[in-house]
Design a protein around this motif. Structure first.
Motif, short mmCIF file in Angstrom:
data_model
loop_
_atom_site.label_atom_id
_atom_site.label_comp_id
_atom_site.label_asym_id
_atom_site.label_seq_id
_atom_site.Cartn_x
_atom_site.Cartn_y
_atom_site.Cartn_z
N SER A 1 0.85 -1.18 0.00
CA SER A 1 0.00 0.00 0.00
C SER A 1 0.88 1.23 0.00
O SER A 1 2.04 1.20 0.36
CB SER A 1 -0.93 0.01 1.22
OG SER A 1 -0.18 0.04 2.41
N GLY A 2 0.30 2.35 -0.41
CA GLY A 2 1.07 3.57 -0.47
C GLY A 2 2.12 3.49 -1.56
O GLY A 2 1.94 2.87 -2.59
N VAL A 3 3.27 4.13 -1.34
CA VAL A 3 4.36 4.07 -2.29
C VAL A 3 5.06 2.74 -2.13
O VAL A 3 5.67 2.47 -1.10
CB VAL A 3 5.35 5.24 -2.06
CG1 VAL A 3 6.49 5.14 -3.04
CG2 VAL A 3 4.64 6.57 -2.18
N TYR B 1 3.50 4.08 -14.43
CA TYR B 1 3.06 3.31 -13.26
C TYR B 1 2.15 4.15 -12.40
O TYR B 1 2.59 5.12 -11.76
CB TYR B 1 4.27 2.83 -12.45
CG TYR B 1 3.89 1.92 -11.30
CD1 TYR B 1 3.62 0.57 -11.52
CD2 TYR B 1 3.77 2.42 -10.00
CE1 TYR B 1 3.26 -0.27 -10.47
CE2 TYR B 1 3.41 1.58 -8.95
CZ TYR B 1 3.16 0.24 -9.19
OH TYR B 1 2.79 -0.57 -8.15
N ASP B 2 0.87 3.79 -12.36
CA ASP B 2 -0.12 4.47 -11.53
C ASP B 2 -1.26 3.50 -11.28
O ASP B 2 -2.19 3.40 -12.09
CB ASP B 2 -0.63 5.74 -12.23
CG ASP B 2 -1.50 6.59 -11.31
OD1 ASP B 2 -2.14 6.02 -10.40
OD2 ASP B 2 -1.54 7.82 -11.51
N PRO B 3 -1.20 2.73 -10.17
CA PRO B 3 -2.21 1.70 -9.92
C PRO B 3 -3.65 2.22 -9.89
O PRO B 3 -4.57 1.47 -10.22
CB PRO B 3 -1.81 1.14 -8.54
CG PRO B 3 -0.35 1.41 -8.45
CD PRO B 3 -0.15 2.73 -9.14
N ASP B 4 -3.85 3.47 -9.53
CA ASP B 4 -5.21 4.02 -9.47
C ASP B 4 -5.73 4.39 -10.85
O ASP B 4 -6.87 4.10 -11.20
CB ASP B 4 -5.25 5.25 -8.56
CG ASP B 4 -4.98 4.89 -7.11
OD1 ASP B 4 -5.37 3.79 -6.69
OD2 ASP B 4 -4.36 5.71 -6.40
N VAL B 5 -4.89 5.02 -11.64
CA VAL B 5 -5.31 5.49 -12.96
C VAL B 5 -5.12 4.41 -14.03
O VAL B 5 -5.94 4.26 -14.93
CB VAL B 5 -4.53 6.77 -13.35
CG1 VAL B 5 -4.91 7.23 -14.76
CG2 VAL B 5 -4.81 7.87 -12.34
#
Length: 409
Positions: free
Chosen positions: A26-28, A302-306
């Motif tokens: 989680s997080g970075v 790399y952007d797990p949300d987008v």
């Protein structure tokens, strides 16, 4: 080797390796240090005088494990087993837990899945001479201790558990008093955490490596152990009957579904293309990766949300291991290396990386199943030997428990 992987090998000294890569879930998500089994164990037993410790973990007999199971658990079990620490690894195929499914399995199906799971553990590198590997149902002490613990388990605490709600597709704040859950909920699923606690306490486990979604269950296990210890004492030492196990959540990324990358990879997903199984052929791996869901955004980032699909592919590559990453770089550190690839080339690169990692496991699995077919007692003998080793440890615990309760001799 694909053209994309070959190009990376030339431009970035890319090579694949079997490694124990850990990162935050989680997080970075970064890799600050290479977390070895010895570091993990030292962290949990600091200050203890006796060096021997027990690590316990279980796996459901769902048949062939998938890539997420392997990277998140099995590979770490293997590394722990092969470490030079004073540790006894106990790995249990929890076939009693398998009875809590919403739709009961046919006997022949469960029987086959148990064998496939055991063969998969062996193929992934677990050694029955170094680890205790057995079927939960072969040891009656699990059920006995579950009943004993149930007698002091709080219904209120169990009601707050999220596992049964998740299995029934209910919100986390669902109450047992509502009519719908109350009618559909089965006792086995509701009391699942008590059996899990019995599994752990039976072996006096020091460390329990589990996913973050199991934290609540390990906390419940500790509460049950504390409650029992407050009421009963070891008649010989006047000390506590149960150790309080410590949870270890491996800091690895969750491997997500290839077809629905906002959900974790799972055997329960109706689409086989959503997951990579350890025995998938090279062609099957490439086919599933080629069909994996990404997005319409150009380039690699790399952007797990987008960008959950692209990020999941990068996560897989990172978890498989990349020697050029420095100690402060996470999966996003791969982006400059991968930035020249198209999405299709990225998928091919990931497919080749997975195939390289899984090929020896796949080949070993085939050989194990072939040997079991030629000698029908091969897997059975391994399971029985593991059960006998587990029984000695479990009996020692249950002797103390029975004496503490007053019905032992």
């Amino acid at each position: 080797m694909s053209a994309s992987l070959s190009r990376l090998a030339t431009s970035s000294r890319w090579h694949l390796r079997v490694s124990y890569s850990c990162r935050h879930s989680s997080g970075v998500r970064s890799l600050s240090t290479h977390t070895t089994p010895k570091v993990i164990i030292s962290k949990h037993i600091e200050g203890r005088k006796d060096p021997g410790i027990t690590v316990f973990s279980g796996i459901q007999p769902t048949g062939i494990p998938h890539l997420g199971n392997y990277l998140g658990a099995l590979r770490q079990w293997r590394d722990l087993q092969n470490s030079d620490t004073e540790v006894t690894p106990v790995f249990c195929i929890v076939d009693l837990h398998a009875l809590t499914t919403v739709n009961p399995q046919e006997a022949a199906v469960l029987r086959q899945r148990k064998r496939e799971t055991l063969a998969s553990l062996l193929a992934a590198g677990l050694d029955p001479e170094k680890s205790i590997i057995y079927f939960q149902s072969s040891l009656q002490y699990h059920a006995e201790l579950m009943w004993i613990l149930s007698c002091n388990a709080s219904m209120g605490y169990l009601t707050r558990m999220t596992q049964w709600k998740s299995k029934m597709e209910l919100p986390d704040d669902a109450e047992l008093t509502t009519s719908s859950p109350g009618k559909q909920l089965k006792l086995g699923l509701f009391s699942y955490p008590v059996l899990q606690a019995a599994d752990i306490l039976l072996h006096q486990a020091d460390i329990v490596p589990v996913g973050a979604d199991q934290r609540q269950h390990i906390e419940f296990t500790r509460e049950l152990a504390k409650g029992f210890n407050n009421i009963y004492k070891d008649e010989k030492t006047y000390g506590d009957v149960f150790k309080l196990p410590k949870i270890h959540i491996p800091p690895t990324a969750r491997i997500m579904s290839l077809t629905d990358p906002v959900e974790k990879m799972s055997k329960s997903h109706p689409k086989e293309s959503s997951r990579i199984e350890l025995t998938d052929s090279s062609d099957a791996i490439r086919r599933k990766l080629q069909k994996s869901v990404t997005d319409s955004i150009e380039g690699i980032s790399y952007d797990p949300d987008v960008r959950p699909g692209i990020s999941n592919l990068i996560d897989i590559l990172y978890t498989l291991g990349h020697p050029d990453l420095g100690s402060s770089k996470g999966p996003e550190g791969l982006v400059p290396i991968l930035s020249t690839l198209s999405k299709l080339e990225l998928k091919r690169t990931v497919a080749d990386a997975i195939d390289t990692e899984l090929r020896p496991i796949r080949e070993k699995y085939v050989n194990i199943m072939k040997e079991d077919k030629q000698d029908s007692g091969f897997l059975d003998n391994i399971a029985v030997t593991g059960m006998e080793r587990a029984k000695k440890r479990a009996k020692s615990t249950m002797d103390v428990v029975r004496l503490a309760l007053g019905y032992g001799h």
